[in-house]
Write a protein that holds these residues in place. Structure first.
Motif, PDB file in Angstrom:
ATOM      1  N   ILE A  13     -29.490  37.541   8.549  1.00  0.00           N
ATOM      2  CA  ILE A  13     -28.952  38.875   8.278  1.00  0.00           C
ATOM      3  C   ILE A  13     -29.922  39.579   7.341  1.00  0.00           C
ATOM      4  O   ILE A  13     -30.295  39.044   6.293  1.00  0.00           O
ATOM      5  CB  ILE A  13     -27.544  38.788   7.651  1.00  0.00           C
ATOM      6  CG1 ILE A  13     -26.595  38.115   8.650  1.00  0.00           C
ATOM      7  CG2 ILE A  13     -27.049  40.174   7.243  1.00  0.00           C
ATOM      8  CD1 ILE A  13     -25.206  37.897   8.138  1.00  0.00           C
TER       9      ILE A  13
ATOM     10  N   SER B 106     -20.929  37.777  11.341  1.00  0.00           N
ATOM     11  CA  SER B 106     -22.077  38.563  10.878  1.00  0.00           C
ATOM     12  C   SER B 106     -21.719  40.041  10.773  1.00  0.00           C
ATOM     13  O   SER B 106     -22.136  40.718   9.838  1.00  0.00           O
ATOM     14  CB  SER B 106     -23.271  38.378  11.818  1.00  0.00           C
ATOM     15  OG  SER B 106     -23.733  37.057  11.774  1.00  0.00           O
ATOM     16  N   ASP B 107     -20.943  40.537  11.731  1.00  0.00           N
ATOM     17  CA  ASP B 107     -20.531  41.952  11.691  1.00  0.00           C
ATOM     18  C   ASP B 107     -19.732  42.260  10.432  1.00  0.00           C
ATOM     19  O   ASP B 107     -19.918  43.304   9.810  1.00  0.00           O
ATOM     20  CB  ASP B 107     -19.716  42.319  12.930  1.00  0.00           C
ATOM     21  CG  ASP B 107     -20.566  42.426  14.182  1.00  0.00           C
ATOM     22  OD1 ASP B 107     -21.798  42.602  14.059  1.00  0.00           O
ATOM     23  OD2 ASP B 107     -20.000  42.321  15.281  1.00  0.00           O
TER      24      ASP B 107
ATOM     25  N   ILE C 207     -22.093  42.356   7.429  1.00  0.00           N
ATOM     26  CA  ILE C 207     -22.897  43.581   7.459  1.00  0.00           C
ATOM     27  C   ILE C 207     -22.056  44.781   7.045  1.00  0.00           C
ATOM     28  O   ILE C 207     -22.515  45.640   6.277  1.00  0.00           O
ATOM     29  CB  ILE C 207     -23.537  43.771   8.851  1.00  0.00           C
ATOM     30  CG1 ILE C 207     -24.599  42.677   9.076  1.00  0.00           C
ATOM     31  CG2 ILE C 207     -24.140  45.166   8.997  1.00  0.00           C
ATOM     32  CD1 ILE C 207     -25.045  42.528  10.515  1.00  0.00           C
TER      33      ILE C 207
ATOM     34  N   ARG D  98     -22.687  47.442   4.012  1.00  0.00           N
ATOM     35  CA  ARG D  98     -22.734  48.899   4.187  1.00  0.00           C
ATOM     36  C   ARG D  98     -21.728  49.603   3.271  1.00  0.00           C
ATOM     37  O   ARG D  98     -22.037  50.638   2.686  1.00  0.00           O
ATOM     38  CB  ARG D  98     -22.424  49.272   5.634  1.00  0.00           C
ATOM     39  CG  ARG D  98     -23.544  48.984   6.577  1.00  0.00           C
ATOM     40  CD  ARG D  98     -23.199  49.421   7.983  1.00  0.00           C
ATOM     41  NE  ARG D  98     -24.287  49.099   8.871  1.00  0.00           N
ATOM     42  CZ  ARG D  98     -24.135  48.584  10.077  1.00  0.00           C
ATOM     43  NH1 ARG D  98     -22.927  48.351  10.560  1.00  0.00           N
ATOM     44  NH2 ARG D  98     -25.183  48.309  10.814  1.00  0.00           N
TER      45      ARG D  98
END
Length: 140
Positions: free
Chosen positions: A92, A113-114, A117, A121
């Motif tokens: 990542i 992973s999403d 992330i 953000r």
């Protein structure tokens, strides 16, 4: 529990690990790898491979890198090209403190992973705008 490697140009990874330990105390299965000026790329790849073997207890490893397509990311990508490692390693990029803290807090439940992330953000905000909006809301 998945292992964690923080990989960066310069000493960012060391600094991030220091901050994580401030919040969480001594961490297990976590290593920081700093690519320093003049270090040979093949040696850095070897350090990544060694670190993966040290932090992986069988559940795999997440490598957080500072920059997409930067040298630490590119060196880490060697692992996903290896058929023995491809399913054990996630990479990542754009690592920041909120995303790694979230992963640490939830790594036993296999956070995607999403999700990691998205936390990264969401940690990027214009504080002055938030402050002004909350001040306006209080005045109403």
């Amino acid at each position: 529990m998945k292992g964690i490697i923080l990989a960066s140009h310069g000493k960012m990874a060391d600094g991030l690990l220091d901050s994580l330990e401030l919040f969480n105390g001594q961490l297990s299965q976590v290593q920081a790898l700093c690519l320093l000026p003049g270090e040979e790329i093949p040696l850095f790849i070897q350090r990544i491979q060694k670190a993966v073997s040290q932090v992986d207890t069988g559940d795999g490893v997440v490598i957080f890198c500072d920059l997409l397509f930067g040298s630490p990311c590119n060196c880490s990508s060697v692992l996903i090209k290896d058929t023995k490692m491809a399913n054990k390693v996630d990479i990542i990029t754009g690592m920041n403190l909120p995303m790694v803290m979230e992963f640490l807090a939830s790594r036993e439940r296999n956070i995607s992973s999403d999700e990691i992330i998205n936390v990264g953000r969401e940690g990027i905000q214009d504080f002055v705008d938030i402050y002004r909006q909350s001040k306006i809301a209080k005045e109403k």
